[in-house]
Design a protein around this motif. Structure first.
Motif: not given
Ligand SMILES: C[S@@+](CC[C@H](N)C(=O)[O-])C[C@H]1O[C@@H](n2cnc3c(N)ncnc32)[C@H](O)[C@@H]1O
Length: 214
Positions: A12, A15-16, A18-20, A25
């Motif tokens: 988790w 993944n978080l 990578t998302k932000y 980024k």
């Protein structure tokens, strides 16, 4: 076949991140530019959210954030350690601390003990956290929330440089500093505080550097 529990997705935290902060980024070039110019031993990053990109470049970083997801992220220590291990550029073991607290209140860290204070998109860090910087320590702030503008008028700091792009690369520049913080219209300190976002300056930079002088 094994199925992931809905509440505990595989990695988790990774993944978080990578998302932000996946790819550009991550804004890793900011930290690379700072590291090429200065070698801070201890770095403090209030309002960091999960921006552990700082730990890819600096061996010892203290993160502070009140966000619930940031708390959960940093509690997943193995996943965070693996992420840093995969990306770090220094040989030693990283030292990483997270305080899930309001940086405006007392942070459980010694005053005057940090070499670099980071303020990116997280309010008036320069003001609330100056006390943790050593005298002579560096504040790196952008002006998204007006924090660089506030640091500029704070007598506890001296404006000493900017991050500027030269071609593809972001670099520290100490030239022509008089050209910065010339506001397009008259604003006073009270207005800056109320606004909570940067005002227009005739010349701007992606980040500004200050030295703590008192
Ligand atoms: C827009 S995010 C920026 C995150 C990171 N600095 C970056 O550049 O990607 C702002 C973060 O600051 C945190 N924050 C704002 N005020 C704070 C405070 N007083 N104490 C702790 N965290 C705070 C928020 O919880 C949020 O995670």
């Amino acid at each position: 076949m094994l199925r992931q529990s809905r509440n505990r997705p595989d990695n988790w935290a990774g993944n978080l991140y990578t998302k932000y902060y996946g790819g550009k980024k991550a804004r890793r070039e900011f930290f690379d530019a700072l590291a090429a110019w200065h070698h801070p031993e201890r770095v403090l990053y209030p309002g960091s959210f999960i921006h552990v990109t700082a730990s890819f470049v600096f061996p010892s970083v203290v993160y502070v954030d009140i966000d619930r997801n940031a708390r959960r992220f940093f509690s997943e220590t193995d996943a965070v350690a693996a992420l840093i291990e995969k990306n770090k550029i220094f040989p030693q073991k990283p030292a990483l601390v997270f305080h899930g607290t309001n940086y405006e209140a007392a942070i459980d860290e010694a005053e005057r003990s940090f070499d670099l204070l980071i303020s990116f998109y997280a309010g008036f860090v320069s003001e609330h956290c100056r006390r943790y910087l050593k005298i002579g320590g560096i504040l790196a702030a952008n002006n998204s929330h007006g924090d660089a503008g506030l640091a500029f008028i704070n007598s506890g700091y001296e404006f000493i440089g900017v991050l500027q792009r030269r071609g593809e690369q972001l670099r520290v520049s100490e030239d022509n500093l008089d050209a910065y913080f010339e506001s397009k219209k008259e604003v006073n300190e009270e207005a800056l505080r109320k606004l909570k976002r940067g005002i227009g300056y005739t010349k701007s930079a992606p980040a500004y550097l200050f030295r703590r002088v008192s």
